[in-house]
Design a protein around this motif. Structure first.
Motif, PDB file in Angstrom:
ATOM      1  N   GLU A  34      -1.074  -4.998   0.410  1.00 29.28           N
ATOM      2  CA  GLU A  34       0.307  -5.407   0.157  1.00 29.28           C
ATOM      3  C   GLU A  34       0.360  -6.925   0.090  1.00 29.28           C
ATOM      4  O   GLU A  34       0.045  -7.614   1.056  1.00 29.28           O
ATOM      5  CB  GLU A  34       1.237  -4.888   1.249  1.00 29.28           C
ATOM      6  CG  GLU A  34       2.695  -5.135   0.929  1.00 29.28           C
ATOM      7  CD  GLU A  34       3.639  -4.437   1.890  1.00 29.28           C
ATOM      8  OE1 GLU A  34       4.798  -4.240   1.512  1.00 29.28           O
ATOM      9  OE2 GLU A  34       3.220  -4.082   3.006  1.00 29.28           O
ATOM     10  N   GLU A  36       3.198  -8.581  -1.093  1.00 32.30           N
ATOM     11  CA  GLU A  36       4.578  -8.888  -0.730  1.00 32.30           C
ATOM     12  C   GLU A  36       5.291  -7.547  -0.624  1.00 32.30           C
ATOM     13  O   GLU A  36       4.779  -6.541  -1.107  1.00 32.30           O
ATOM     14  CB  GLU A  36       5.245  -9.819  -1.749  1.00 32.30           C
ATOM     15  CG  GLU A  36       5.370  -9.250  -3.142  1.00 32.30           C
ATOM     16  CD  GLU A  36       5.961 -10.245  -4.131  1.00 32.30           C
ATOM     17  OE1 GLU A  36       7.017  -9.917  -4.703  1.00 32.30           O
ATOM     18  OE2 GLU A  36       5.386 -11.326  -4.317  1.00 32.30           O
ATOM     19  N   PRO A  37       6.446  -7.501   0.022  1.00 32.60           N
ATOM     20  CA  PRO A  37       7.117  -6.199   0.181  1.00 32.60           C
ATOM     21  C   PRO A  37       7.308  -5.480  -1.157  1.00 32.60           C
ATOM     22  O   PRO A  37       7.840  -6.053  -2.110  1.00 32.60           O
ATOM     23  CB  PRO A  37       8.461  -6.572   0.809  1.00 32.60           C
ATOM     24  CG  PRO A  37       8.192  -7.855   1.529  1.00 32.60           C
ATOM     25  CD  PRO A  37       7.182  -8.580   0.674  1.00 32.60           C
ATOM     26  N   GLY A  38       6.796  -4.261  -1.222  1.00 35.41           N
ATOM     27  CA  GLY A  38       6.948  -3.452  -2.425  1.00 35.41           C
ATOM     28  C   GLY A  38       5.961  -3.761  -3.538  1.00 35.41           C
ATOM     29  O   GLY A  38       6.036  -3.188  -4.619  1.00 35.41           O
ATOM     30  N   ARG A  39       5.005  -4.661  -3.294  1.00 33.73           N
ATOM     31  CA  ARG A  39       4.032  -5.011  -4.326  1.00 33.73           C
ATOM     32  C   ARG A  39       2.621  -4.978  -3.732  1.00 33.73           C
ATOM     33  O   ARG A  39       2.354  -5.618  -2.721  1.00 33.73           O
ATOM     34  CB  ARG A  39       4.319  -6.400  -4.877  1.00 33.73           C
ATOM     35  CG  ARG A  39       3.427  -6.745  -6.015  1.00 33.73           C
ATOM     36  CD  ARG A  39       3.830  -8.025  -6.658  1.00 33.73           C
ATOM     37  NE  ARG A  39       2.824  -8.365  -7.646  1.00 33.73           N
ATOM     38  CZ  ARG A  39       2.949  -9.324  -8.512  1.00 33.73           C
ATOM     39  NH1 ARG A  39       4.038 -10.054  -8.541  1.00 33.73           N
ATOM     40  NH2 ARG A  39       1.990  -9.581  -9.357  1.00 33.73           N
ATOM     41  N   PHE A  40       1.756  -4.221  -4.374  1.00 28.53           N
ATOM     42  CA  PHE A  40       0.394  -4.035  -3.891  1.00 28.53           C
ATOM     43  C   PHE A  40      -0.613  -4.429  -4.961  1.00 28.53           C
ATOM     44  O   PHE A  40      -0.320  -4.356  -6.153  1.00 28.53           O
ATOM     45  CB  PHE A  40       0.151  -2.560  -3.527  1.00 28.53           C
ATOM     46  CG  PHE A  40       0.845  -2.142  -2.263  1.00 28.53           C
ATOM     47  CD1 PHE A  40       0.134  -2.058  -1.071  1.00 28.53           C
ATOM     48  CD2 PHE A  40       2.190  -1.838  -2.263  1.00 28.53           C
ATOM     49  CE1 PHE A  40       0.770  -1.676   0.091  1.00 28.53           C
ATOM     50  CE2 PHE A  40       2.836  -1.455  -1.104  1.00 28.53           C
ATOM     51  CZ  PHE A  40       2.122  -1.370   0.079  1.00 28.53           C
TER      52      PHE A  40
END
Length: 80
Positions: A34, A36-40
């Motif tokens: 991850e 950033e939040p919501g992005r992998f």
């Protein structure tokens, strides 16, 4: 952009062009990080541990197991 579909079991088939770009083959492992939040990011975990040798340079000072244990004990006691 390359897309894939998630199955009812949560599985995804990695498209051939992505597998080729990552040099991922049958039986290889991948990691999802991850960023950033919501992005992998998907990273091929295909490197041998032996390939990592020297990645961080040489240590400045050699430390014995006894010295490590003493430091761990001292810091653990200080944290209480």
């Amino acid at each position: 952009m390359t897309t894939a579909t998630v199955t009812s079991k949560g599985q995804v088939t990695i498209p051939v062009d992505v597998r080729q770009a990552l040099n991922v083959e049958v039986g290889d492992r991948v990691e999802f990080v991850e960023i950033e939040p919501g992005r992998f990011e998907m990273i091929a975990a295909t490197r041998s541990v032996r390939e990592l040798r020297g990645m961080f340079g040489k240590p400045g000072k050699r430390v014995s197991i006894e010295e490590m244990n003493q430091t761990i004990a001292a810091r653990g006691a200080a944290a209480r």
